[in-house]
Design an enzyme around this catalytic site. Sequence first.
Site, PDB file in Angstrom:
ATOM      1  N   HIS A 100       0.461  -0.982   0.249  1.00  0.00           N
ATOM      2  CA  HIS A 100       0.043   0.243   0.021  1.00  0.00           C
ATOM      3  C   HIS A 100       0.563   1.057  -0.273  1.00  0.00           C
ATOM      4  CE1 HIS A 100       0.967  -1.789   3.765  1.00  0.00           C
ATOM      5  NE2 HIS A 100       0.713   0.140   4.581  1.00  0.00           N
ATOM      6  N   HIS A 102       1.179   5.010   1.072  1.00  0.00           N
ATOM      7  CA  HIS A 102       0.684   6.343   2.446  1.00  0.00           C
ATOM      8  C   HIS A 102       0.398   7.219   1.249  1.00  0.00           C
ATOM      9  CE1 HIS A 102       1.071   3.558   5.907  1.00  0.00           C
ATOM     10  NE2 HIS A 102       1.719   3.495   5.437  1.00  0.00           N
TER      11      HIS A 102
HETATM   12  P1  AMP Z   1       1.801  -0.317   7.132  1.00  0.00           P
HETATM   13  O1  AMP Z   1       2.787   0.202   8.779  1.00  0.00           O
HETATM   14  O2  AMP Z   1       2.756   0.751   5.788  1.00  0.00           O
HETATM   15  O3  AMP Z   1       1.755  -1.754   6.833  1.00  0.00           O
HETATM   16  O4  AMP Z   1       0.970   0.738   7.663  1.00  0.00           O
HETATM   17  C1  AMP Z   1      -0.606   0.180   7.663  1.00  0.00           C
HETATM   18  C2  AMP Z   1      -1.790   0.873   8.421  1.00  0.00           C
HETATM   19  O5  AMP Z   1      -2.921   0.138   8.027  1.00  0.00           O
HETATM   20  C3  AMP Z   1      -1.358   1.983   9.153  1.00  0.00           C
HETATM   21  O6  AMP Z   1      -1.170   2.855   9.140  1.00  0.00           O
HETATM   22  C4  AMP Z   1      -2.840   1.301   9.983  1.00  0.00           C
HETATM   23  O7  AMP Z   1      -3.226   2.702  10.468  1.00  0.00           O
HETATM   24  C5  AMP Z   1      -3.510   1.515   8.875  1.00  0.00           C
HETATM   25  N1  AMP Z   1      -4.864   0.392   8.446  1.00  0.00           N
HETATM   26  C6  AMP Z   1      -5.197  -0.589   9.945  1.00  0.00           C
HETATM   27  N2  AMP Z   1      -6.011  -1.515   8.919  1.00  0.00           N
HETATM   28  C7  AMP Z   1      -6.868  -0.274   8.808  1.00  0.00           C
HETATM   29  C8  AMP Z   1      -7.918  -0.196   8.807  1.00  0.00           C
HETATM   30  N3  AMP Z   1      -9.217  -1.870   8.592  1.00  0.00           N
HETATM   31  N4  AMP Z   1      -8.794   0.602   7.544  1.00  0.00           N
HETATM   32  C9  AMP Z   1      -8.206   1.551   7.577  1.00  0.00           C
HETATM   33  N5  AMP Z   1      -6.996   1.593   7.510  1.00  0.00           N
HETATM   34  C10 AMP Z   1      -6.573   0.755   8.029  1.00  0.00           C
END
Ligand code: AMP
Length: 140
Positions: A100, A102
């Site tokens: 993903h 950001h």
């Molecule tokens: P990463 O550390 O790059 O894997 O980021 C994962 C991101 O996913 C974090 O910023 C979380 O806040 C976000 N996240 C986790 N669960 C959800 C969810 N159900 N809906 C939206 N964002 C989420």
Amino acid sequence: MSEDCIFCSIVAGDIPGRIVRETNHAVAFLDANPLAPGHTLVVPKQHYGRLNEIPGDEAADLFDAVHDLSAAVEDAVDADAVSIGINDGEAAGQEVPHTHVHLVPRFEGDGGGPFHAINPSSEQPSEDELDEIAEAVRER
Ligand code: AMP
Ligand code: ZN
């Protein structure tokens, strides 16, 4: 779709997400724990763990969405800039194993750092080391 993947579940509509854009191969939704108002995640619809697993056409579509959303998100929350990044792999801080991008809106004086704040080694490489690294990347 991967079982037990939270982002696959959002893409499939099985759990709620604040979806802001959908393209052929990508979906964008608001981060549930935003670092700033408007923090958005752009994900491929298919489950890929790492960026380099995405086939080229799907990656192009994903980055088209990032390109488009960078302005839309900044404007929507009246931000001054956007930090755009991928934690690509666990050692880089990736927690959700569905790749993903950001998009984090940034505001003058918000106190957040640039990507240069990621500083695992304070030692600067020599000219020779830089040449070697550049060559190793070119070879691949
Ligand atoms: P990463 O550390 O790059 O894997 O980021 C994962 C991101 O996913 C974090 O910023 C979380 O806040 C976000 N996240 C986790 N669960 C959800 C969810 N159900 N809906 C939206 N964002 C989420
Ligand atoms: Zn997934």
